[in-house]
Design an enzyme around this catalytic site. Structure first.
Site, mmCIF file in Angstrom:
data_model
loop_
_atom_site.group_PDB
_atom_site.id
_atom_site.type_symbol
_atom_site.label_atom_id
_atom_site.label_comp_id
_atom_site.label_asym_id
_atom_site.label_seq_id
_atom_site.Cartn_x
_atom_site.Cartn_y
_atom_site.Cartn_z
ATOM 1 N N GLU A 1 -2.017 -15.010 0.340
ATOM 2 C CA GLU A 1 -2.927 -13.907 2.103
ATOM 3 C C GLU A 1 -4.521 -14.596 1.667
ATOM 4 O O GLU A 1 -4.817 -14.573 3.051
ATOM 5 C CB GLU A 1 -2.589 -12.516 1.069
ATOM 6 C CG GLU A 1 -2.852 -11.557 2.302
ATOM 7 C CD GLU A 1 -2.228 -10.492 2.188
ATOM 8 O OE1 GLU A 1 -1.879 -9.474 0.800
ATOM 9 O OE2 GLU A 1 -2.512 -9.571 3.446
ATOM 10 N N SER B 1 1.035 -1.368 0.170
ATOM 11 C CA SER B 1 0.031 -0.249 0.364
ATOM 12 C C SER B 1 1.210 1.270 -0.368
ATOM 13 O O SER B 1 2.011 1.586 0.405
ATOM 14 C CB SER B 1 -1.166 -0.103 1.684
ATOM 15 O OG SER B 1 -0.920 -1.383 1.468
HETATM 16 C C1 LIG Z 1 -4.991 -4.104 9.958
HETATM 17 C C2 LIG Z 1 -4.226 -4.610 8.148
HETATM 18 C C3 LIG Z 1 -3.221 -4.374 8.069
HETATM 19 C C4 LIG Z 1 -2.504 -4.055 7.120
HETATM 20 N N1 LIG Z 1 -1.419 -4.686 6.520
HETATM 21 C C5 LIG Z 1 -0.579 -3.708 5.861
HETATM 22 C C6 LIG Z 1 0.504 -4.170 5.165
HETATM 23 O O1 LIG Z 1 0.919 -5.477 5.678
HETATM 24 N N2 LIG Z 1 1.174 -4.103 3.688
HETATM 25 C C7 LIG Z 1 0.178 -2.889 3.077
HETATM 26 O O2 LIG Z 1 1.146 -2.801 1.867
HETATM 27 N N3 LIG Z 1 -1.047 -2.457 3.691
HETATM 28 C C8 LIG Z 1 -1.437 -3.309 4.698
HETATM 29 N N4 LIG Z 1 -2.893 -2.922 4.666
HETATM 30 C C9 LIG Z 1 -3.313 -1.969 4.022
HETATM 31 C C10 LIG Z 1 -4.407 -2.611 2.652
HETATM 32 O O3 LIG Z 1 -4.227 -3.489 2.536
HETATM 33 C C11 LIG Z 1 -5.482 -1.507 2.627
HETATM 34 O O4 LIG Z 1 -5.763 -0.384 3.891
HETATM 35 C C12 LIG Z 1 -6.247 -1.669 1.632
HETATM 36 O O5 LIG Z 1 -6.242 -2.187 0.482
HETATM 37 C C13 LIG Z 1 -7.294 -1.216 0.866
HETATM 38 O O6 LIG Z 1 -6.938 0.841 0.249
HETATM 39 P P1 LIG Z 1 -7.273 1.710 1.546
HETATM 40 O O7 LIG Z 1 -7.131 2.152 3.046
HETATM 41 O O8 LIG Z 1 -6.427 2.969 0.428
HETATM 42 O O9 LIG Z 1 -8.688 2.177 0.964
HETATM 43 P P2 LIG Z 1 -8.987 2.469 -0.461
HETATM 44 O O10 LIG Z 1 -8.803 1.582 -1.427
HETATM 45 O O11 LIG Z 1 -8.904 3.972 -0.511
HETATM 46 O O12 LIG Z 1 -10.098 2.197 -0.577
HETATM 47 C C14 LIG Z 1 -11.552 2.852 0.725
HETATM 48 C C15 LIG Z 1 -12.072 2.538 0.645
HETATM 49 O O13 LIG Z 1 -13.847 2.931 -0.938
HETATM 50 C C16 LIG Z 1 -14.087 1.033 -1.398
HETATM 51 N N5 LIG Z 1 -13.003 1.328 -3.148
HETATM 52 C C17 LIG Z 1 -11.806 1.405 -3.598
HETATM 53 N N6 LIG Z 1 -11.867 1.104 -4.811
HETATM 54 C C18 LIG Z 1 -13.210 0.291 -5.378
HETATM 55 C C19 LIG Z 1 -14.059 0.310 -6.007
HETATM 56 N N7 LIG Z 1 -13.422 -0.098 -7.430
HETATM 57 N N8 LIG Z 1 -15.376 -0.631 -5.795
HETATM 58 C C20 LIG Z 1 -15.867 -0.578 -4.735
HETATM 59 N N9 LIG Z 1 -15.174 -0.118 -3.982
HETATM 60 C C21 LIG Z 1 -14.009 0.278 -3.745
HETATM 61 C C22 LIG Z 1 -12.981 0.260 -0.538
HETATM 62 O O14 LIG Z 1 -13.566 -1.271 -0.470
HETATM 63 C C23 LIG Z 1 -12.758 0.603 0.503
HETATM 64 O O15 LIG Z 1 -14.647 0.805 1.881
HETATM 65 C C24 LIG Z 1 -3.635 -2.861 5.891
HETATM 66 C C25 LIG Z 1 -4.858 -2.644 6.300
HETATM 67 C C26 LIG Z 1 -4.945 -2.828 7.431
HETATM 68 C C27 LIG Z 1 -6.303 -2.323 7.864
#
Ligand SMILES: Cc1cc2nc3c(=O)[nH]c(=O)nc-3n(C[C@H](O)[C@H](O)[C@H](O)COP(=O)(O)OP(=O)(O)OC[C@H]3O[C@@H](n4cnc5c(N)ncnc54)[C@H](O)[C@@H]3O)c2cc1C
Length: 388
Positions: free
Chosen positions: A243, A128
């Site tokens: 994963e 991310s």
């Molecule tokens: C406990 C935890 C551990 C994590 N560990 C890691 C890690 O070790 N390494 C790492 O790299 N990342 C990690 N993450 C990050 C995680 O992978 C991201 O939070 C996740 O991929 C969502 O990305 P974002 O937070 O940028 O949200 P966004 O992508 O901004 O999404 C926000 C909302 O919009 C929705 N959304 C976005 N695009 C679409 C679409 N096309 N259609 C429908 N809905 C959509 C999403 O589902 C979400 O509800 C972790 C997250 C958590 C909570």
């Protein structure tokens, strides 16, 4: 598929159980989101590895036992039943480990897997970025090839356990002209390299369970590329399959929560039965955990015959994350006002672990790819529906 365990599987279960009975720490370890807890968990990984239980599916020459997936599921059932500590190196052993087995050179496997198994090198995951979460193909962190090195610049975020981890694996843009899934490369980066800074992110409970990682002209040798330049998306999708699919969340974790939930219900029946929906929710949770287990056994049998995991990893991911939330919500309903006790509150006893679990379960539908994204994958790739 034969639904009975063979004699050798039963013997294996006994062997695992007896080792765990002897060796699981009597007192729970501190949270691995604290420095001391992290150290304690590292020591536990080393102990597991001494018993050759670090990663039972690995080949014997790498300290494993060459077990198949059914034996791994049995191991996991015993592991959770025994109350053994959660794995601090889960990113390494469950995600990078299988990816290295599939894409690593012999040198890479020999260099990284044993150190991972002993807990000497704990891994963080670097997918991310601030503007590339669900839309992972929007990655901007770049790695520029200069002679026999890459020079990395950019930022990763939400990296679990990166505060005290030793290495991070992630994908970086190696072709500056590229966009989306193309031109990305999977690279292994030591977190103590010059130019890397790690900034902790505090969780709801105040502990730094995540970190942002900044790369400022960080030099890594070309040998740290996994699967070849430009192949990053392909390699990362394989890791993501592990994963969302089997590896990160084995059914044993949820079976154990369901068992504890049933126990909690039985101990508090007078209170719990005031709301008939609670008894129903406990039964449903128990059945769902069993159903997930059976479906995982079915997938494991299929994979052992040479199949690949496929889009069902998305259905798994939705199922376990929502099941985890429901089970913890049900537990909190049973506990009533006591549910608000933190695990470190005086006299919280075992009650506090339900609140911890509830808070963590809220993250389930987000990490490993949000459930909305999993639903998109199911709609497009399993049901053949058009892209929204
Ligand atoms: C406990 C935890 C551990 C994590 N560990 C890691 C890690 O070790 N390494 C790492 O790299 N990342 C990690 N993450 C990050 C995680 O992978 C991201 O939070 C996740 O991929 C969502 O990305 P974002 O937070 O940028 O949200 P966004 O992508 O901004 O999404 C926000 C909302 O919009 C929705 N959304 C976005 N695009 C679409 C679409 N096309 N259609 C429908 N809905 C959509 C999403 O589902 C979400 O509800 C972790 C997250 C958590 C909570």
């Amino acid at each position: 598929m034969d639904l009975n365990y063979t004699a050798s599987q039963k013997a294996f279960r006994e062997e695992v159980r007896s080792w765990l009975t002897e060796n699981v720490p009597k007192e729970p370890l501190k949270s691995f989101d604290t420095e001391e807890g992290f150290r304690q968990h590292r020591a536990w990984e080393a102990k597991l590895n001494q018993g050759r239980w670090g990663m039972v599916t690995w080949p014997e020459e790498l300290g494993g036992r060459g077990c198949n997936l059914i034996e791994w599921l049995i191991f996991e059932e015993e592991y959770y039943r025994s109350g053994a500590p959660l794995r601090v190196n889960q990113n390494g052993i469950f995600l990078l480990g299988p990816t290295l087995m599939e894409f690593g050179t012999e040198e890479q496997k020999a260099r990284f897997l044993p150190m991972m198994a002993t807990g000497e090198e704990v891994w963080a995951q670097g997918w991310s970025e601030p503007d590339a979460g669900s839309d992972m193909a929007a990655i901007r962190s770049k790695a520029e090839r200069v002679g026999d090195h890459y020079v990395i610049n950019g930022q990763k975020t939400w990296s679990t356990r990166a505060v005290w981890a030793d290495w991070v694996f992630g994908i970086f843009r190696t072709d500056p002209e590229s966009s989306r899934h193309k031109g990305l490369t999977f690279i292994l980066v030591p977190l103590d390299a010059e130019g890397v800074s790690v900034r902790p992110i505090e969780q709801l409970d105040g502990l730094p369970g995540f970190a942002e990682i900044f790369f400022d002209d960080v030099k890594v040798p070309v040998e740290n590329v996994l699967g070849g330049e430009g192949m990053g998306w392909h390699v990362a999708m394989s890791t993501a399959g592990f994963e969302r699919g089997l590896m990160l969340r084995s059914p044993a974790r949820f079976q154990e929560t369901a068992r504890r939930l049933l126990e909690l219900y039985q101990e508090n029946r007078e209170q719990a039965d005031l709301d008939p929906a609670i008894g129903e929710a406990v039964t449903r949770a128990y059945m769902d955990a069993e159903a997930y287990t059976l479906s995982t056994y079915m997938t494991a049998s299929r994979l052992m015959q040479g199949d690949k995991i496929g889009p069902e990893s998305s259905t798994n991911k939705i199922f376990w994350s929502e099941l985890d939330q429901t089970m913890h919500e049900t537990a909190l309903s049973i506990l009533g006002a006591r549910a608000e006790l933190w695990s470190h509150a005086p006299d919280a006893g075992a009650v506090g672990s339900w609140l911890d679990g509830f808070l963590f379960s809220q993250a389930g539908p987000i990490y490993a790819g949000t459930n909305e994204i999993q639903r998109n994958i199911i709609a497009e790739r399993m049901l053949g529906m058009p892209r929204a």
